[in-house]
Design an enzyme around this catalytic site. Structure first.
Site, PDB file in Angstrom:
ATOM      1  N   SER A 120       0.833  -1.202   0.000  1.00 50.48           N
ATOM      2  CA  SER A 120       0.000   0.000   0.000  1.00 50.48           C
ATOM      3  C   SER A 120       0.867   1.252   0.000  1.00 50.48           C
ATOM      4  O   SER A 120       1.678   1.430  -0.887  1.00 50.48           O
ATOM      5  CB  SER A 120      -0.946  -0.030   1.203  1.00 50.48           C
ATOM      6  OG  SER A 120      -1.671  -1.226   1.233  1.00 50.48           O
ATOM      7  N   HIS A 145      -2.414  -1.327  -4.407  1.00 52.84           N
ATOM      8  CA  HIS A 145      -3.859  -1.385  -4.629  1.00 52.84           C
ATOM      9  C   HIS A 145      -4.436   0.013  -4.500  1.00 52.84           C
ATOM     10  O   HIS A 145      -3.748   0.955  -4.124  1.00 52.84           O
ATOM     11  CB  HIS A 145      -4.549  -2.373  -3.670  1.00 52.84           C
ATOM     12  CG  HIS A 145      -4.444  -2.011  -2.219  1.00 52.84           C
ATOM     13  ND1 HIS A 145      -4.958  -2.786  -1.209  1.00 52.84           N
ATOM     14  CD2 HIS A 145      -3.886  -0.935  -1.595  1.00 52.84           C
ATOM     15  CE1 HIS A 145      -4.719  -2.237  -0.038  1.00 52.84           C
ATOM     16  NE2 HIS A 145      -4.076  -1.113  -0.245  1.00 52.84           N
TER      17      HIS A 145
END
Length: 227
Positions: A120, A145
């Protein structure tokens, strides 16, 4: 209305992390000086060597500490490189952007190195390092993501926060594209769901530049002589 800030992960909050994994067992190192012994916690001692650790969930308190260290090292020597070691599951987007913006703002080059995981916002900071100085150890994991967040309250307020999350998503896609060299549409498609990568896959994507297994002493000496 209570709303959480945009996050890019599904990991527990830093408070829960601290409760489960207390950080009170930080090693102390003793250094001999002309005035006697001096004790440092291990992270402060490594900071003297211009090494910064981004470990654990990325949240506002961590971001404040990391940005303060970056600014301190710039003030100490604006011409010398900084080395950022990353082992993070990700966290709050705005906290990660605060660290990223400071990395771009200061004069020293910031080398990034993934140890363990860079997921992330951790992967975002990893690819935001100086081009050619973004590394990973061979068994680390990288994950990208799209951002996520949870909101509640009136429908209009939820819509406002949803629009803000979409704006953040667009910003992150653009910055990933800038640092990886990938087309924005390809980045957006790649980040639609959790996308885990090996170091080899992360290198191919453009998140890192090199996979290292041993410290390159010659490379470090050449860099020091060039500064």
């Amino acid at each position: 209305m209570r709303a959480t800030p945009p996050r890019d992960d599904t990991y527990p909050s830093n408070e829960n992390f601290k409760e489960k994994y207390p950080m009170s067992y930080v090693p102390i190192v003793i250094e001999q000086t002309s005035r006697g012994e001096r004790a440092y916690d291990i992270y402060s001692r490594l900071l003297k060597e211009r090494i910064i650790f981004v470990c654990g969930p990325i949240e506002d308190h961590m971001a404040n500490l990391i940005t303060a260290q970056l600014l301190f090292l710039e003030a100490e020597n604006p011409e010398k490189d900084i080395y950022m070691y990353i082992n993070s599951p990700g966290g709050v987007v705005t906290a990660g952007l605060a660290i990223y913006d400071t990395m771009q703002y200061i004069k020293p080059k910031v080398a990034t190195l993934c140890i363990g995981q860079a997921c992330s916002m951790g992967s975002f900071l990893l690819c935001g390092g100086e081009k050619g100085m973004r590394y990973s150890l061979p068994h680390s994991r990288v994950m990208i993501h799209q951002p996520s967040g949870g909101y509640r309250g009136q429908a209009t307020d939820i819509e406002i926060h949803a629009q803000e999350t979409l704006k953040i998503k667009k910003i992150l896609n653009s910055l990933y594209s800038k640092h990886t060299g990938q087309d924005v549409k390809h980045v957006e498609k790649s980040m639609e769901r959790d996308n885990f990568m090996s170091p080899e896959e992360a290198k191919k994507f453009g998140i890192i530049d090199k996979i290292i297994t041993h410290r390159d002493i010659k490379l470090l000496k050449d860099k020091e002589q060039g500064q």
